[in-house]
Design an enzyme around this catalytic site. Structure first.
Site, PDB file in Angstrom:
ATOM      1  N   GLY A 175      38.417  43.606  46.930  1.00 30.59           N
ATOM      2  CA  GLY A 175      36.712  43.320  46.401  1.00 30.59           C
ATOM      3  C   GLY A 175      36.153  42.952  47.081  1.00 30.59           C
ATOM      4  O   GLY A 175      34.831  42.549  46.695  1.00 30.59           O
ATOM      5  N   ASN A 192      43.045  50.632  50.933  1.00 32.00           N
ATOM      6  CA  ASN A 192      43.300  51.177  49.148  1.00 32.00           C
ATOM      7  C   ASN A 192      44.867  50.299  48.052  1.00 32.00           C
ATOM      8  O   ASN A 192      45.738  50.342  48.603  1.00 32.00           O
ATOM      9  CB  ASN A 192      44.090  52.387  49.274  1.00 32.00           C
ATOM     10  CG  ASN A 192      44.285  53.721  47.926  1.00 32.00           C
ATOM     11  OD1 ASN A 192      43.771  52.481  46.809  1.00 32.00           O
ATOM     12  ND2 ASN A 192      44.623  54.407  48.134  1.00 32.00           N
ATOM     13  N   VAL A 193      43.853  49.303  46.914  1.00 31.15           N
ATOM     14  CA  VAL A 193      44.448  48.864  46.194  1.00 31.15           C
ATOM     15  C   VAL A 193      45.354  49.699  44.977  1.00 31.15           C
ATOM     16  O   VAL A 193      46.150  48.887  44.592  1.00 31.15           O
ATOM     17  CB  VAL A 193      43.594  47.818  45.429  1.00 31.15           C
ATOM     18  CG1 VAL A 193      43.202  47.174  46.222  1.00 31.15           C
ATOM     19  CG2 VAL A 193      42.606  49.248  44.466  1.00 31.15           C
ATOM     20  N   SER A 233      36.698  40.699  31.869  1.00 31.05           N
ATOM     21  CA  SER A 233      35.262  40.801  31.806  1.00 31.05           C
ATOM     22  C   SER A 233      34.805  40.746  30.165  1.00 31.05           C
ATOM     23  O   SER A 233      35.836  41.287  29.582  1.00 31.05           O
ATOM     24  CB  SER A 233      34.775  42.624  32.205  1.00 31.05           C
ATOM     25  OG  SER A 233      33.885  42.995  31.211  1.00 31.05           O
ATOM     26  N   TYR A 271      36.358  50.907  31.170  1.00 32.56           N
ATOM     27  CA  TYR A 271      36.300  49.822  32.422  1.00 32.56           C
ATOM     28  C   TYR A 271      36.780  48.397  31.218  1.00 32.56           C
ATOM     29  O   TYR A 271      37.762  47.629  31.558  1.00 32.56           O
ATOM     30  CB  TYR A 271      34.896  49.395  32.255  1.00 32.56           C
ATOM     31  CG  TYR A 271      33.938  48.020  33.092  1.00 32.56           C
ATOM     32  CD1 TYR A 271      34.680  48.167  34.618  1.00 32.56           C
ATOM     33  CD2 TYR A 271      33.813  47.462  32.088  1.00 32.56           C
ATOM     34  CE1 TYR A 271      34.782  46.794  35.523  1.00 32.56           C
ATOM     35  CE2 TYR A 271      33.736  45.904  32.866  1.00 32.56           C
ATOM     36  CZ  TYR A 271      34.129  46.005  33.917  1.00 32.56           C
ATOM     37  OH  TYR A 271      33.499  44.808  34.642  1.00 32.56           O
ATOM     38  N   ILE A 310      26.489  40.076  35.075  1.00 29.84           N
ATOM     39  CA  ILE A 310      25.044  39.583  36.150  1.00 29.84           C
ATOM     40  C   ILE A 310      25.111  40.223  37.380  1.00 29.84           C
ATOM     41  O   ILE A 310      25.120  41.094  37.156  1.00 29.84           O
ATOM     42  CB  ILE A 310      26.745  39.020  37.016  1.00 29.84           C
ATOM     43  CG1 ILE A 310      28.757  38.325  36.530  1.00 29.84           C
ATOM     44  CG2 ILE A 310      26.639  38.088  37.904  1.00 29.84           C
ATOM     45  CD1 ILE A 310      27.534  36.996  35.655  1.00 29.84           C
ATOM     46  N   GLU A 358      44.030  30.990  31.214  1.00 24.87           N
ATOM     47  CA  GLU A 358      43.168  31.247  30.915  1.00 24.87           C
ATOM     48  C   GLU A 358      42.616  32.040  30.919  1.00 24.87           C
ATOM     49  O   GLU A 358      42.658  32.728  32.211  1.00 24.87           O
ATOM     50  CB  GLU A 358      43.119  29.987  30.965  1.00 24.87           C
ATOM     51  CG  GLU A 358      41.138  30.305  30.958  1.00 24.87           C
ATOM     52  CD  GLU A 358      40.847  29.700  29.200  1.00 24.87           C
ATOM     53  OE1 GLU A 358      39.901  29.232  28.714  1.00 24.87           O
ATOM     54  OE2 GLU A 358      42.313  29.253  28.404  1.00 24.87           O
TER      55      GLU A 358
END
Length: 251
Positions: free
Chosen positions: A12, A57-58, A136, A162, A195, A240
């Site tokens: 990304g 392409n992940v 997120s 998401y 963000i 974490e």
């Protein structure tokens, strides 16, 4: 934090956070392979020692493993993986198309898994590694929308796929942390709140007011958290999920 001599793979890398992170890592002396699904040169044709960005392409296992192998051959063992690659998505549980669910889970969750899986053998051989995944706040708080107060918020800001994908990233990070701890490898996640990037251009004004510190986050806020967890001195921190959300969610 000194990153001289370290080899990092950032997925990304063409997005706002990825671009800022790769620039900061390079400034600190790391050898960085930045990969993105939307732009860049095909990694199969690239000299990774000089190419600023390669296309990946992940969701394709063979491509991810191929890039990792090529990186290790040209630059040495990858000791830092940062999974930034992800797509935003909006849609309620009632209306979300199956094809959109599959797209988001594929990129955000499967893509993160495949990249982690690909770097583990090399990190184990080296006896050291840092994995930092991007989660997120909506993977923790079940979304920012408050339909019991305003039904329209759910339509404007509901993002079920998401949020579920990022909750999966949080859970996977914990599993990786326990599995890899004995090999000198840590796995952590950074969970940003809203963000100020292109992804949050349409973030509802009513929800912005819920951020206790009174502002949207910046890419620097996220990058600094990543750099902390990726540092050599963070070896006693693993599993974490670090909140970077201005106080929207506290745990």
């Amino acid at each position: 934090m000194d990153y001289r001599g370290r080899v990092a793979l950032v997925t990304g890398a063409a997005g706002a956070i990825g671009t800022a992170l790769t620039a900061e890592l390079r400034k600190r002396g790391a050898n960085v392979v930045g990969a993105d699904g939307m732009t860049g040169k095909p990694w199969t044709d690239a000299d990774l020692r000089t190419e600023p960005l390669v296309r990946l392409n992940v969701t394709d296992r063979s491509s991810v493993q191929g890039l990792v192998a090529r990186t290790e051959a040209q630059l040495g063992p990858i000791d830092l993986l940062v999974n930034v690659a992800g797509v935003v998505s909006f849609g309620t549980a009632e209306a979300l198309p199956e094809i959109e669910w599959d797209r988001v889970i594929d990129i955000n969750l499967k893509g993160t898994f495949l990249a982690c899986q690909a770097v583990i053998p090399g990190m184990k051989r080296a006896g050291f590694g840092r994995i930092v995944n991007i989660g997120s706040v909506v993977g923790k708080n079940a979304g920012n929308a408050r339909p019991w107060l305003d039904a329209g918020e759910q339509q404007r800001a509901g993002n079920l796929a998401y949020g579920v994908s990022k909750a999966g990233v949080h859970a996977m990070t914990g599993f990786l942390a326990k599995e890899l701890a004995a090999h000198g490898i840590t796995a952590n996640a950074v969970a940003p709140g809203p963000i100020a990037t292109a992804m949050t251009t349409n973030f509802p004004e009513a929800l912005r007011t819920l951020v206790p510190v009174g502002r949207m986050g910046t890419t620097a806020d996220v990058v600094n958290a990543i750099l902390f967890l990726a540092g050599r001195d963070a070896g006693f921190i693993t599993g974490e999920v670090l909140d970077v959300n201005g106080g929207m969610w506290c745990d």
